[in-house]
Every structure is written in C-alpha cells, then in structure tokens.
Design a protein around this motif. Structure first.
Motif, short mmCIF file in Angstrom:
data_model
loop_
_atom_site.label_atom_id
_atom_site.label_comp_id
_atom_site.label_asym_id
_atom_site.label_seq_id
_atom_site.Cartn_x
_atom_site.Cartn_y
_atom_site.Cartn_z
N TYR A 2 8.48 25.11 -81.85
CA TYR A 2 9.50 25.18 -82.89
C TYR A 2 10.61 24.20 -82.55
CZ TYR A 2 7.24 29.30 -84.72
OH TYR A 2 6.34 30.16 -85.27
N LYS A 3 11.10 23.51 -83.55
CA LYS A 3 12.09 22.49 -83.30
C LYS A 3 13.46 22.87 -83.84
CE LYS A 3 8.79 18.89 -82.99
NZ LYS A 3 7.74 18.28 -83.69
N THR A 4 13.57 23.96 -84.55
CA THR A 4 14.84 24.37 -85.13
C THR A 4 15.24 25.73 -84.57
OG1 THR A 4 14.28 23.22 -87.17
CG2 THR A 4 16.09 24.77 -87.27
N ASP B 189 19.03 21.73 -82.89
CA ASP B 189 17.78 21.17 -82.39
C ASP B 189 17.20 22.11 -81.36
OD1 ASP B 189 17.97 18.92 -83.96
OD2 ASP B 189 19.02 17.77 -82.42
N GLY B 190 15.90 22.31 -81.42
CA GLY B 190 15.23 23.17 -80.46
C GLY B 190 15.18 22.52 -79.09
N ASN B 191 14.75 23.27 -78.12
CA ASN B 191 14.70 22.75 -76.76
C ASN B 191 13.36 22.09 -76.44
OD1 ASN B 191 13.10 25.01 -76.61
ND2 ASN B 191 14.44 26.14 -75.26
N GLY B 192 12.45 22.02 -77.40
CA GLY B 192 11.17 21.36 -77.20
C GLY B 192 10.15 22.19 -76.47
N LYS B 193 10.50 23.43 -76.14
CA LYS B 193 9.56 24.31 -75.45
C LYS B 193 8.77 25.11 -76.47
CE LYS B 193 12.40 24.78 -71.36
NZ LYS B 193 13.15 25.69 -70.52
N TYR B 194 7.66 25.62 -76.02
CA TYR B 194 6.86 26.45 -76.91
C TYR B 194 7.50 27.82 -77.05
CZ TYR B 194 3.30 22.90 -76.93
OH TYR B 194 2.64 21.73 -77.10
N SER B 195 7.37 28.39 -78.23
CA SER B 195 8.06 29.63 -78.56
C SER B 195 7.35 30.87 -78.03
CB SER B 195 8.19 29.76 -80.07
OG SER B 195 6.92 29.93 -80.63
N ASP C 270 22.45 32.62 -77.26
CA ASP C 270 22.74 32.92 -78.66
C ASP C 270 21.83 32.15 -79.60
OD1 ASP C 270 24.78 34.74 -78.18
OD2 ASP C 270 26.32 33.19 -78.17
N LEU C 271 21.24 31.05 -79.13
CA LEU C 271 20.37 30.24 -79.97
C LEU C 271 18.96 30.80 -79.91
CD1 LEU C 271 21.64 26.66 -79.10
CD2 LEU C 271 22.19 28.05 -81.09
N VAL C 272 18.42 31.10 -81.09
CA VAL C 272 17.10 31.71 -81.17
C VAL C 272 16.27 30.98 -82.23
CG1 VAL C 272 17.86 33.99 -80.41
CG2 VAL C 272 17.89 33.43 -82.84
N TYR C 273 14.96 31.13 -82.10
CA TYR C 273 14.06 30.61 -83.12
C TYR C 273 14.04 31.56 -84.31
CZ TYR C 273 12.42 27.53 -79.43
OH TYR C 273 12.36 26.59 -78.43
N GLU C 274 13.50 31.08 -85.39
CA GLU C 274 13.47 31.87 -86.63
C GLU C 274 12.78 33.22 -86.44
OE1 GLU C 274 10.86 31.64 -90.57
OE2 GLU C 274 11.95 29.80 -90.12
N HIS C 275 11.62 33.23 -85.78
CA HIS C 275 10.89 34.49 -85.63
C HIS C 275 11.66 35.47 -84.75
CE1 HIS C 275 9.49 32.43 -81.98
NE2 HIS C 275 9.24 33.65 -81.51
N GLU C 276 12.42 34.97 -83.79
CA GLU C 276 13.23 35.85 -82.95
C GLU C 276 14.40 36.43 -83.74
OE1 GLU C 276 12.48 33.66 -78.67
OE2 GLU C 276 14.11 32.94 -79.95
N ALA C 277 15.00 35.62 -84.60
CA ALA C 277 16.09 36.12 -85.44
C ALA C 277 15.58 37.16 -86.42
CB ALA C 277 16.74 34.96 -86.19
#
Length: 77
Positions: free
Chosen positions: A53-55, A41-47, A10-17
C-alpha cells in the motif's frame, strides 16, 4: 489536525483505519479526495495482506470525522 502533531503510529493504511473505526474504505478515500482528511505517502512496506500500500491516512483525523458519520441507505438498482 496539524501534521506536526502526528506520530508515526498515527499513520495507518486504509484497511487498518477501517478495522479501527468501522468506516468503509471507499468513504475514507472519498474524504481524502475531497480534502477533508490528508493522505500521506506510505512507507513502502507490505501491509501484511500481501499488497504494498502506498497511501496512509492519519487515524486521529478519521476518528474525528467518524464521530459524525452516518451511513446512508443504498439506492435501489
């Protein structure tokens, strides 16, 4: 929505949302800054776009707010 009811998918980055709902990223960030949706907090992986992305945001919260979203006309310059 309670955070306990969220799953990791359910947790997504801004561009995915933005892709999933059509809501601009600036609006999503504005909702988060006003406390209408939560930031995580992001998972520290690249998007996948070459950026770290950290949020992250909860997609179900954004989808709830997106139902009543009406884009406004831009102001004349």
């Amino acid at each position: 929505m309670e955070p306990i009811k969220l799953f990791s998918y359910d947790l997504v980055y801004e561009h995915e949302a933005t892709e999933a709902t059509g809501i601009p990223g600036t609006v999503i960030r504005q909702w988060a800054s006003r406390g209408q949706i939560r930031r995580y907090d992001g998972n520290g992986k690249y998007s996948g776009l070459g950026h770290e992305y950290k949020t992250m945001y909860a997609l179900p919260e954004i989808q709830e707010r997106a139902a009543g979203y009406k884009p406004r006309a831009k102001r004349a310059a």
